[in-house]
Design an enzyme around this catalytic site. Structure first.
Site, PDB file in Angstrom:
ATOM      1  N   LYS A 113      19.780 -69.024 -18.757  1.00 17.75           N
ATOM      2  CA  LYS A 113      21.088 -68.561 -18.408  1.00 17.75           C
ATOM      3  C   LYS A 113      22.003 -68.664 -19.961  1.00 17.75           C
ATOM      4  O   LYS A 113      22.741 -67.604 -20.110  1.00 17.75           O
ATOM      5  CB  LYS A 113      22.102 -69.460 -17.438  1.00 17.75           C
ATOM      6  CG  LYS A 113      21.407 -69.599 -16.259  1.00 17.75           C
ATOM      7  CD  LYS A 113      21.307 -68.296 -15.340  1.00 17.75           C
ATOM      8  CE  LYS A 113      21.212 -68.625 -13.958  1.00 17.75           C
ATOM      9  NZ  LYS A 113      20.065 -69.260 -13.616  1.00 17.75           N
TER      10      LYS A 113
HETATM   11  C1  LIG Z   1      19.088 -68.980 -12.327  1.00 12.28           C
HETATM   12  C2  LIG Z   1      17.628 -69.433 -12.642  1.00 12.28           C
HETATM   13  C3  LIG Z   1      16.730 -68.851 -11.843  1.00 12.28           C
HETATM   14  C4  LIG Z   1      16.895 -67.527 -10.896  1.00 12.28           C
HETATM   15  O1  LIG Z   1      17.316 -66.395 -11.916  1.00 12.28           O
HETATM   16  P1  LIG Z   1      18.113 -65.307 -11.038  1.00 12.28           P
HETATM   17  O2  LIG Z   1      18.487 -64.179 -12.226  1.00 12.28           O
HETATM   18  O3  LIG Z   1      19.215 -65.555 -10.228  1.00 12.28           O
HETATM   19  O4  LIG Z   1      17.040 -64.503 -10.315  1.00 12.28           O
HETATM   20  C5  LIG Z   1      15.541 -69.269 -12.049  1.00 12.28           C
HETATM   21  N1  LIG Z   1      15.166 -70.381 -12.819  1.00 12.28           N
HETATM   22  C6  LIG Z   1      16.256 -71.146 -13.459  1.00 12.28           C
HETATM   23  C7  LIG Z   1      15.738 -72.423 -14.208  1.00 12.28           C
HETATM   24  C8  LIG Z   1      17.431 -70.598 -13.229  1.00 12.28           C
HETATM   25  O5  LIG Z   1      18.337 -71.382 -13.803  1.00 12.28           O
END
Ligand SMILES: *Cc1c(COP(=O)(O)O)cnc(C)c1O
Length: 498
Positions: A113
């Site tokens: 993120k």
């Molecule tokens: C948010 C997240 C996901 C999922 O990603 P999306 O974009 O919501 O599909 C997968 N793994 C981790 C560690 C995340 O923080």
């Protein structure tokens, strides 16, 4: 380049407007009206550039209302070694023959993120300035664990902004909780919700569209925006790392320019994998996009049957950031696949809101199958996968990434496809220490989170990120939890307006 709403194709805004608003007033998501192209020559050119310059190169194609100087201001401030542990920003680990891990977790909060949330505050404040918005921007975030912390770090003490984060009380790992409840900054607040992620997400959406709340904001020179992946400013930075990874694999001699590369993405809200789809549509030679879910496998069923049905049991799993039953970004994909048919989107997502279910037409189903493969992996297999990867390759991966690896193994078995493959590694194993250790060292037990962290360090040799080590002695600032019905009151209280 203009952006349209998925629920009203006649509504067109520029990127600054799309980013500052977050979501369209009709409830739709903003999408680019056309996908800019990327040639192989450009990919080759980009392979010589730093990550920050690669990012700027991509942003210029999408954010055409931004000046070059504005884009550079944003990329310089986001993608540097003050924020990321590594000069490459994202690293690529060679796991086994023709399979690469794209490590997207070397940022300040140790999950992918950060790749978007380190730059979003700069996009947002720049957009507001361009539009002469003189209101304070209030960011509301619903998080399944990682977005919340990444958004808090991105927005803390950013002038002209305030941020509030809601997370499911029992739905995040203890490290994730510690990261959020100890958050520093004058403009931040964090609140646990008695419910799951979908409760947090619908609560936030409701506040966004509440007329009474709107009036209060209007009267107090405030405006809401979103740091969730419904915001275009979250998605466009994610397109960059797929292009960047491809360019790096070319320059490292792992693939030749033009070779196909499959991509596997552990998926929740469908943001990350959608970014890979955009990169492919631009012209990056990507092959199958493999969507990996945990036991909350609503997307696996959807991709395989064309029926999206959220009327099912919700499970709290060892990959909590994917514990989601409503994948918002699917709306963007379906809008594109229907040829921008806003009426269809209103119909389907109306049905999702009222009945929790919709079914797409056969031609759309066929188009989805052409591009995507889907599978899922339960907690037991997640654990086994972490353990077998560790035994075979001395590589320690987190639970989310393990879900992707397992689904990829299943894909190879099912199809025999040996195309080289990039697996999105979305979090540092340290964020999910107890699940990871249960897999690679089941006899070890400790009450203290940091004893687990030290043990992983001993077994993996991966340096403990300073940002996690430093949490140990930080005081908890936010310990409250509330019912989902009280979210709106909480927001008003924090805004200090009612
Ligand atoms: C948010 C997240 C996901 C999922 O990603 P999306 O974009 O919501 O599909 C997968 N793994 C981790 C560690 C995340 O923080």
């Amino acid at each position: 380049m203009f952006y349209k709403s998925t629920r009203n194709s006649n509504l067109k805004v520029d990127s600054a407007q799309a980013i500052s608003q977050g979501i369209s007033e009709d409830g739709g998501l903003f999408v680019p009206e056309s996908i800019p192209s990327l040639t192989l020559d450009e990919v080759k050119y980009m392979s010589e550039l730093s990550y920050s310059c690669r990012a700027a190169y991509v942003f210029k194609k999408f954010l055409t209302d931004f000046t070059d100087a504005e884009i550079q201001y944003c990329t310089d401030n986001a993608y540097n070694t003050k924020n990321f542990e590594t000069e490459n920003i994202a690293e690529i680990a060679h796991l086994f023959d023709g399979t690469y891990m794209l490590e997207l977790w070397h940022g300040p909060t140790c999950a992918f993120k950060d790749m978007a949330l380190q730059i979003l505050p700069y996009f947002l404040t720049t957009s507001a300035k361009k539009l002469n918005i003189d209101k304070k921007i209030v960011i509301l975030v619903a998080t399944s664990g990682d977005t919340g912390k990444a958004a808090l770090e991105g927005f803390r003490d950013v002038e002209g902004t305030q941020i509030m984060v809601f997370y499911p009380e029992n739905g995040v790992s203890s490290m994730q909780k510690r990261q959020m409840t100890t958050q520093e900054g004058e403009n931040v607040s964090v609140c646990a919700i008695k419910g799951n992620f979908d409760d947090c997400q619908s609560g936030v959406k409701k506040i966004f569209t509440d007329d009474e709340v709107k009036k209060v904001l209007e009267d107090n020179k405030l405006m809401f925006s979103s740091a969730n992946s419904i915001n275009w400013g979250r998605l466009v930075p994610q397109v960059v790392y797929y292009i960047s990874a491809y360019a790096s694999l070319v320059s490292d001699g792992q693939i030749s320019l033009g070779d196909k590369l499959n991509v596997v993405v552990p998926t929740g809200n469908f943001g990350n994998i959608l970014a890979a789809y955009y990169a492919k549509k631009m012209g990056l030679p990507l092959g199958k996009l493999i969507c990996a879910s945990n036991i909350n496998n609503v997307l696996t069923d959807f991709i395989n049957t064309g029926v999206y049905d959220r009327n099912r049991k919700f499970y709290a799993t060892s990959s909590p950031s994917m514990d989601i039953l409503i994948s918002s970004n699917l709306e963007r994909l379906l809008y594109m696949l229907t040829g921008d048919n806003d009426a269809k989107i209103r119909e389907w997502f109306g049905a999702l809101a009222s009945e929790g279910r919709y079914e797409v037409t056969d031609d759309i189903k066929a188009k989805i199958s052409e591009e995507f493969y889907a599978g899922f992996c339960d907690d037991e297999d997640t654990k086994k996968t972490i353990s077998s990867i560790y035994e075979k390759y001395s590589y320690v991966c987190d639970t989310h990434t393990a879900v992707a690896v397992k689904v990829y193994e299943d894909y190879r078995k099912a199809t025999g496809d040996t195309t080289r493959t990039l697996i999105a590694s979305t979090a540092s194993p340290y964020k999910f220490s107890s699940s990871v250790l249960e897999a690679i060292c089941p006899c070890f037990s400790a009450d203290d989170e940091y004893a687990l962290v030290d043990k992983i360090n001993e077994l993996s040799g991966i340096t403990i990120p300073e940002s996690l080590a430093g949490l140990k002695n930080k005081p908890v600032r936010f310990s409250g939890s509330i019912d989902k019905e009280s979210m709106s009151d909480y927001v008003m209280e924090q805004l200090d307006v009612k």
